[in-house]
Scaffold this active site. Structure first.
Site, PDB file in Angstrom:
ATOM      1  N   ASN A  51       0.853  -1.197   0.000  1.00  9.77           N
ATOM      2  CA  ASN A  51       0.000   0.000   0.000  1.00  9.77           C
ATOM      3  C   ASN A  51       0.885   1.241   0.000  1.00  9.77           C
ATOM      4  O   ASN A  51       2.114   1.135  -0.011  1.00  9.77           O
ATOM      5  CB  ASN A  51      -0.952  -0.028   1.201  1.00  9.77           C
ATOM      6  CG  ASN A  51      -0.186  -0.086   2.507  1.00  9.77           C
ATOM      7  OD1 ASN A  51       0.537   0.837   2.858  1.00  9.77           O
ATOM      8  ND2 ASN A  51      -0.312  -1.209   3.227  1.00  9.77           N
ATOM      9  N   ASP A  83      -4.452  -6.233   5.198  1.00 10.27           N
ATOM     10  CA  ASP A  83      -5.490  -7.048   5.835  1.00 10.27           C
ATOM     11  C   ASP A  83      -5.424  -8.500   5.361  1.00 10.27           C
ATOM     12  O   ASP A  83      -5.809  -9.407   6.084  1.00 10.27           O
ATOM     13  CB  ASP A  83      -6.872  -6.468   5.522  1.00 10.27           C
ATOM     14  CG  ASP A  83      -7.074  -5.133   6.249  1.00 10.27           C
ATOM     15  OD1 ASP A  83      -6.561  -5.014   7.387  1.00 10.27           O
ATOM     16  OD2 ASP A  83      -7.700  -4.218   5.689  1.00 10.27           O
ATOM     17  N   LYS A  88       8.415 -16.735 -10.681  1.00  8.01           N
ATOM     18  CA  LYS A  88       7.583 -15.696 -11.292  1.00  8.01           C
ATOM     19  C   LYS A  88       6.427 -16.365 -12.042  1.00  8.01           C
ATOM     20  O   LYS A  88       6.657 -17.286 -12.823  1.00  8.01           O
ATOM     21  CB  LYS A  88       8.453 -14.875 -12.261  1.00  8.01           C
ATOM     22  CG  LYS A  88       7.738 -13.702 -12.844  1.00  8.01           C
ATOM     23  CD  LYS A  88       8.648 -12.911 -13.767  1.00  8.01           C
ATOM     24  CE  LYS A  88       7.827 -11.871 -14.493  1.00  8.01           C
ATOM     25  NZ  LYS A  88       8.502 -11.344 -15.665  1.00  8.01           N
ATOM     26  N   LYS A 134     -13.522   1.358  16.470  1.00  7.67           N
ATOM     27  CA  LYS A 134     -12.285   0.573  16.360  1.00  7.67           C
ATOM     28  C   LYS A 134     -11.552   0.519  17.691  1.00  7.67           C
ATOM     29  O   LYS A 134     -11.020  -0.502  18.092  1.00  7.67           O
ATOM     30  CB  LYS A 134     -11.393   1.213  15.295  1.00  7.67           C
ATOM     31  CG  LYS A 134     -10.408   0.276  14.682  1.00  7.67           C
ATOM     32  CD  LYS A 134      -9.837   0.830  13.394  1.00  7.67           C
ATOM     33  CE  LYS A 134     -10.734   0.566  12.197  1.00  7.67           C
ATOM     34  NZ  LYS A 134     -10.177   1.065  10.956  1.00  7.67           N
TER      35      LYS A 134
HETATM   36  O1  C5P Z   1      -8.494  -2.205  11.650  1.00  6.53           O
HETATM   37  P1  C5P Z   1      -7.553  -1.249  11.050  1.00  6.53           P
HETATM   38  O2  C5P Z   1      -6.601  -1.876  10.070  1.00  6.53           O
HETATM   39  O3  C5P Z   1      -8.129   0.003  10.495  1.00  6.53           O
HETATM   40  O4  C5P Z   1      -6.696  -0.772  12.315  1.00  6.53           O
HETATM   41  C1  C5P Z   1      -5.617   0.032  12.166  1.00  6.53           C
HETATM   42  C2  C5P Z   1      -4.711  -0.138  13.350  1.00  6.53           C
HETATM   43  O5  C5P Z   1      -4.486  -1.523  13.604  1.00  6.53           O
HETATM   44  C3  C5P Z   1      -3.343   0.431  13.107  1.00  6.53           C
HETATM   45  O6  C5P Z   1      -2.833   0.859  14.344  1.00  6.53           O
HETATM   46  C4  C5P Z   1      -2.548  -0.758  12.562  1.00  6.53           C
HETATM   47  O7  C5P Z   1      -1.151  -0.622  12.780  1.00  6.53           O
HETATM   48  C5  C5P Z   1      -3.140  -1.893  13.342  1.00  6.53           C
HETATM   49  N1  C5P Z   1      -3.197  -3.178  12.598  1.00  6.53           N
HETATM   50  C6  C5P Z   1      -2.385  -4.220  12.976  1.00  6.53           C
HETATM   51  N2  C5P Z   1      -2.461  -5.420  12.332  1.00  6.53           N
HETATM   52  C7  C5P Z   1      -3.334  -5.603  11.322  1.00  6.53           C
HETATM   53  C8  C5P Z   1      -4.161  -4.546  10.926  1.00  6.53           C
HETATM   54  C9  C5P Z   1      -4.079  -3.346  11.569  1.00  6.53           C
HETATM   55  O8  C5P Z   1      -1.578  -4.042  13.903  1.00  6.53           O
HETATM   56  N3  C5P Z   1      -3.372  -6.765  10.714  1.00  6.53           N
END
Ligand code: C5P
Length: 422
Positions: free
Chosen positions: A234, A303, A313, A361
């Site tokens: 990203n 995610d 590849k 959240k």
């Molecule tokens: O749920 P979301 O991704 O929006 O949450 C963001 C927060 O959660 C950020 O602090 C990010 O660093 C953390 N996060 C994490 N591991 C993940 C997803 C998000 O530590 N897999």
């Protein structure tokens, strides 16, 4: 030689304009530093150091030895500092002929960068045969030096003795570093880079709100491999997490920075752990979380990851390609649910309904503090605007550069932590 007057008025007016704009970000109001420059090739780095200190809101008064003027001109330093540069003990324009007393009484600290072997020897013996050495002897403020010399000069028993003496006298010594030297030799004696010096000097002026605290920070994006050469990532630059690391170091914390791939330089003094994927980030966090007082999850963790990344590849063989994705572990939620969790801070970048989503959240991940920002403003940019959500409600930090915001955030966290410990 009197204070140096050769200048171009238009250039100086422009410099002052820039400095006035930059000094609106000051974090150490009215700090006054005498920047002493002695004779060494590293004198060129003093120009950048002056600029960086002024950017932090520090008032810089430059004093140069005669030898320093062979390496960099007083005109350059006057242009950057916006003040006449002192080079002479016998300056007839100083009404009471006591520039050494006037200057040192008006300073919060004297920084000598570069400090040559000869000047260090003078300091160690209390010699005062030019303006800079005289004002060091007459000082009533801390003295910070950044040695710079050839490696044999640094290793020489006399220099080592002098350095030990200065340490015993309470002088702060920053560096030197090792690496390739101007003479072509390699070893200890390079002056620290201006950025590192500026950071260390700012630490010196901070109240140390987080001293003794251990902080773990995740920053940057993660990279989830699809095959040997491609991946899912990203647009997170890592700037906010790196700024937070720097702000925490400035307040005296010990910081471990677990970072996904970024183009940034790790702040001087942090322990860096470089990772690529979310799984690697979680492993690194598990290895470093024990004994942590604060965990700050700034990383934009993917995610999902590819279920079966290909070691080779992938060839273009069909019109469509379907990738199966699996959810990644939530690193922040993992840390927050540990039996004795550190004080956990999360970041939420939302594109709309910031307050609602952020507060949801925070509760879902059981966080004492969640920092919300608008994704479209935050990602990749140098500036941002934050809203802090905690049990006390919400608190907005208006638009500013990320380091300024990081400093405000660390002050907020320090207050919360001390409040909880009471
Ligand atoms: O749920 P979301 O991704 O929006 O949450 C963001 C927060 O959660 C950020 O602090 C990010 O660093 C953390 N996060 C994490 N591991 C993940 C997803 C998000 O530590 N897999």
């Amino acid at each position: 030689m009197s204070s140096h007057n050769g200048h171009d008025n238009r250039f100086l007016a422009k410099m002052r304009g820039i400095m006035e704009q930059e000094s609106s970000k000051r974090i150490v109001p009215n700090t006054r530093i005498i920047l002493g420059i002695t004779g060494g090739i590293a004198a060129y780095k003093a120009a950048e150091l002056a600029r960086l200190l002024i950017k932090q809101g520090v008032e810089v008064q430059v004093v140069m030895t005669e030898a320093a003027c062979h390496f960099i001109t007083p005109t350059t330093m006057q242009g950057l500092s916006g003040k006449p540069v002192y080079t002479d003990q016998w300056d007839a324009s100083v009404p009471n002929s006591m520039a050494h007393i006037n200057l040192s009484r008006a300073a919060d600290a004297i920084v000598i960068a570069p400090a040559s072997g000869d000047f260090i020897a003078k300091l160690a013996h209390g010699l005062a045969d030019d303006l800079l050495s005289t004002l060091c002897l007459a000082r009533a403020c801390p003295l910070i030096i950044a040695p710079a010399m050839n490696r044999e000069m640094w290793l020489n028993a006399a220099t080592q003795r002098n350095i030990a003496q200065l340490r015993a006298d309470g002088v702060q010594i920053l560096g030197p570093d090792s690496g390739i030297q101007a003479c072509g030799e390699e070893g200890m004696g390079r002056m620290l880079e201006a950025q590192q010096l500026a950071q260390d000097i700012m630490v010196f002026f901070q109240p140390g709100l987080l001293s003794g605290k251990k902080i773990l920070v995740t920053a940057g994006p993660t990279y989830e491999a699809i095959d040997a050469v491609r991946g899912i990532t990203n647009r997170s630059s890592g700037k906010m997490g790196y700024a937070i690391t720097q702000a925490a170091l400035e307040q005296g914390a010990e910081v471990v920075l677990v970072s996904g791939p970024t183009a940034l330089v790790k702040p001087h003094g942090a322990q860096g752990v470089n990772v690529e994927s979310a799984a690697q980030m979680l492993d690194a966090v598990k290895r470093h979380v024990a004994g942590c007082d604060i965990f700050i999850g700034v990383a934009a963790v993917a995610d999902y990851r590819v279920a079966q990344p290909s070691a080779q590849k992938i060839k273009k063989s069909a019109n469509t390609l379907t990738l199966e994705l699996l959810p990644n572990p939530d690193i922040l939620a993992y840390v927050a649910s540990l039996p004795k969790p550190p004080y956990c801070v999360g970041f939420a970048a939302e594109s709309e309904n910031l307050a609602d989503y952020a507060e949801q959240k925070r509760r879902a991940k059981k966080l004492p503090l969640l920092v919300g920002n608008l994704a479209q403003q935050a990602i990749g940019s140098d500036d941002n605007e934050l809203v802090l959500f905690d049990d006390g409600g919400s608190h907005a930090l208006p638009r500013a550069d990320k380091l300024t915001l990081a400093r405000q955030l660390m002050q907020h966290i320090a207050q919360r932590i001390t409040g909880e410990q009471r």
